[in-house]
Each structure stands twice: as C-alpha cells, then as structure tokens.
Write a protein that holds these residues in place. Structure first.
Motif, mmCIF file in Angstrom:
data_model
loop_
_atom_site.group_PDB
_atom_site.id
_atom_site.type_symbol
_atom_site.label_atom_id
_atom_site.label_comp_id
_atom_site.label_asym_id
_atom_site.label_seq_id
_atom_site.Cartn_x
_atom_site.Cartn_y
_atom_site.Cartn_z
ATOM 1 N N ILE A 40 1.120 -0.690 0.149
ATOM 2 C CA ILE A 40 0.474 -0.346 0.034
ATOM 3 C C ILE A 40 1.325 1.697 0.009
ATOM 4 O O ILE A 40 2.148 0.891 1.017
ATOM 5 C CB ILE A 40 -0.507 -0.288 1.082
ATOM 6 C CG1 ILE A 40 -1.614 -0.690 1.370
ATOM 7 C CG2 ILE A 40 -1.760 1.528 1.543
ATOM 8 C CD1 ILE A 40 -3.164 -1.191 2.213
ATOM 9 N N ASP A 41 1.011 1.618 -1.161
ATOM 10 C CA ASP A 41 1.444 3.349 -0.797
ATOM 11 C C ASP A 41 3.524 3.232 -1.352
ATOM 12 O O ASP A 41 3.932 3.518 -0.580
ATOM 13 C CB ASP A 41 1.093 4.135 -0.181
ATOM 14 C CG ASP A 41 -0.121 4.644 0.203
ATOM 15 O OD1 ASP A 41 -0.422 4.876 -1.743
ATOM 16 O OD2 ASP A 41 -0.614 5.507 1.137
ATOM 17 N N GLY A 42 3.623 1.876 -1.623
ATOM 18 C CA GLY A 42 4.792 1.153 -1.460
ATOM 19 C C GLY A 42 5.225 0.885 -0.747
ATOM 20 O O GLY A 42 6.747 0.439 -0.718
ATOM 21 N N LYS A 43 4.544 0.516 -0.205
ATOM 22 C CA LYS A 43 5.332 -0.502 1.692
ATOM 23 C C LYS A 43 4.754 -1.229 1.407
ATOM 24 O O LYS A 43 3.274 -1.945 1.449
ATOM 25 C CB LYS A 43 5.135 0.425 2.633
ATOM 26 C CG LYS A 43 5.462 2.183 2.321
ATOM 27 C CD LYS A 43 5.485 2.920 3.888
ATOM 28 C CE LYS A 43 5.685 3.808 3.558
ATOM 29 N NZ LYS A 43 5.765 4.939 4.703
ATOM 30 N N LYS A 44 5.566 -2.613 2.080
ATOM 31 C CA LYS A 44 4.561 -3.363 2.243
ATOM 32 C C LYS A 44 3.946 -3.244 3.603
ATOM 33 O O LYS A 44 5.080 -3.302 4.592
ATOM 34 C CB LYS A 44 6.129 -4.628 1.906
ATOM 35 C CG LYS A 44 5.742 -6.095 2.229
ATOM 36 C CD LYS A 44 6.689 -7.139 2.013
ATOM 37 C CE LYS A 44 6.326 -8.561 1.675
ATOM 38 N NZ LYS A 44 7.444 -9.380 1.409
ATOM 39 N N VAL A 45 2.775 -3.981 4.071
ATOM 40 C CA VAL A 45 2.258 -3.663 4.983
ATOM 41 C C VAL A 45 1.460 -4.926 5.512
ATOM 42 O O VAL A 45 0.559 -5.754 4.348
ATOM 43 C CB VAL A 45 1.598 -2.138 5.430
ATOM 44 C CG1 VAL A 45 2.107 -1.221 5.459
ATOM 45 C CG2 VAL A 45 -0.370 -2.614 4.321
ATOM 46 N N VAL A 46 1.158 -4.882 6.473
ATOM 47 C CA VAL A 46 -0.093 -6.085 6.965
ATOM 48 C C VAL A 46 -0.911 -5.143 7.212
ATOM 49 O O VAL A 46 -1.539 -4.113 7.210
ATOM 50 C CB VAL A 46 -0.093 -6.593 8.707
ATOM 51 C CG1 VAL A 46 -0.679 -7.465 9.219
ATOM 52 C CG2 VAL A 46 0.965 -7.254 9.014
ATOM 53 N N ASN A 47 -2.153 -6.080 6.388
ATOM 54 C CA ASN A 47 -3.280 -5.708 5.273
ATOM 55 C C ASN A 47 -4.401 -5.695 7.144
ATOM 56 O O ASN A 47 -4.797 -6.943 6.873
ATOM 57 C CB ASN A 47 -3.501 -6.183 4.555
ATOM 58 C CG ASN A 47 -4.784 -4.774 3.586
ATOM 59 O OD1 ASN A 47 -5.906 -4.264 3.953
ATOM 60 N ND2 ASN A 47 -5.367 -5.977 2.702
ATOM 61 N N LEU A 48 -4.610 -4.717 7.429
ATOM 62 C CA LEU A 48 -5.648 -4.526 7.987
ATOM 63 C C LEU A 48 -7.236 -4.136 7.518
ATOM 64 O O LEU A 48 -8.435 -4.035 8.666
ATOM 65 C CB LEU A 48 -5.428 -4.429 9.670
ATOM 66 C CG LEU A 48 -4.174 -5.331 10.185
ATOM 67 C CD1 LEU A 48 -4.252 -4.574 11.652
ATOM 68 C CD2 LEU A 48 -4.743 -6.544 11.229
ATOM 69 N N THR A 49 -7.108 -3.403 6.695
ATOM 70 C CA THR A 49 -8.508 -2.565 6.536
ATOM 71 C C THR A 49 -9.183 -3.582 5.163
ATOM 72 O O THR A 49 -10.447 -3.047 5.084
ATOM 73 C CB THR A 49 -7.449 -1.117 5.685
ATOM 74 O OG1 THR A 49 -6.477 -1.814 4.490
ATOM 75 C CG2 THR A 49 -6.331 -0.829 6.003
ATOM 76 N N SER A 50 -9.311 -4.915 5.517
ATOM 77 C CA SER A 50 -10.070 -5.498 3.721
ATOM 78 C C SER A 50 -10.684 -6.880 4.467
ATOM 79 O O SER A 50 -10.524 -6.259 5.819
ATOM 80 C CB SER A 50 -9.047 -6.119 2.980
ATOM 81 O OG SER A 50 -8.848 -7.300 2.826
ATOM 82 N N ASN A 51 -11.973 -6.488 3.871
ATOM 83 C CA ASN A 51 -12.292 -7.358 4.644
ATOM 84 C C ASN A 51 -12.887 -8.929 3.716
ATOM 85 O O ASN A 51 -13.469 -9.914 4.337
ATOM 86 C CB ASN A 51 -14.174 -7.454 4.393
ATOM 87 C CG ASN A 51 -14.724 -6.154 5.310
ATOM 88 O OD1 ASN A 51 -14.626 -5.603 5.960
ATOM 89 N ND2 ASN A 51 -15.260 -5.457 3.815
ATOM 90 N N ASN A 52 -11.728 -9.200 3.528
ATOM 91 C CA ASN A 52 -10.838 -10.108 3.027
ATOM 92 C C ASN A 52 -9.607 -11.614 3.873
ATOM 93 O O ASN A 52 -9.176 -12.134 4.117
ATOM 94 C CB ASN A 52 -9.769 -10.210 2.206
ATOM 95 C CG ASN A 52 -9.316 -11.707 1.019
ATOM 96 O OD1 ASN A 52 -9.973 -12.312 0.928
ATOM 97 N ND2 ASN A 52 -8.008 -11.357 1.071
#
Length: 84
Positions: A40-52
């Motif tokens: 996200i925005d060029g940074k590898k992050v833990v994605n806590l913003t999706s409903n996946n």
C-alpha cells in the motif's frame, strides 16, 4: 481559461482549507491483491483494512469463477437493487 474552469476555483480553495484544518484525507493506493500482507503506497504492510478475512479475493477457484462470469455476463457498475 474558460469561465467554466475558472468558476471551479472554489474547489482548490476548499481543498486547501481542508488541509489547513487537518481534515484532508488522501486515498491510499493498494498496489497488490488484498492479502494478509499487501503493498500500500509502495510499502509492504500487514493489511488490516480489508474484509478479506477468509482469503477469498485470491482463492484460485473463486478467481476462475469470477473470470468465467465476466466472460459470459460482462462487468459494470449498477445502482442498488431497490432503485429498479
């Protein structure tokens, strides 16, 4: 500049006011599929913003079914069902 464009200068003023007041929100850019770890925005992050939470966005069978449905039925946006 035409009158139509010059009359829309209020948009730039409103955006600047939002920035000054700390209310301006920049949309984030998801650059990979929605997985537990995403870019996200060029940074590898833990994605806590999706409903996946079930991992269905990248499940091979679901992806194949979605592709088949698009090939057969097409794809597009629509209004809510109650509008019809």
């Amino acid at each position: 500049m035409t009158t139509a464009f010059s009359s829309m200068s209020f948009i730039a003023e409103e955006l600047e006011q939002l920035r000054r007041s700390g209310l301006y929100r920049r949309l984030r850019i998801l650059e990979t599929s929605q997985q537990a770890v995403s870019v996200i925005d060029g940074k590898k992050v833990v994605n806590l913003t999706s409903n996946n939470y079930l991992g269905l966005t990248t499940h091979p069978k679901l992806m194949a079914a979605a592709k088949l449905a698009i090939e057969e039925l097409g794809v597009g946006t629509a209004a809510v069902r109650s509008i019809i």
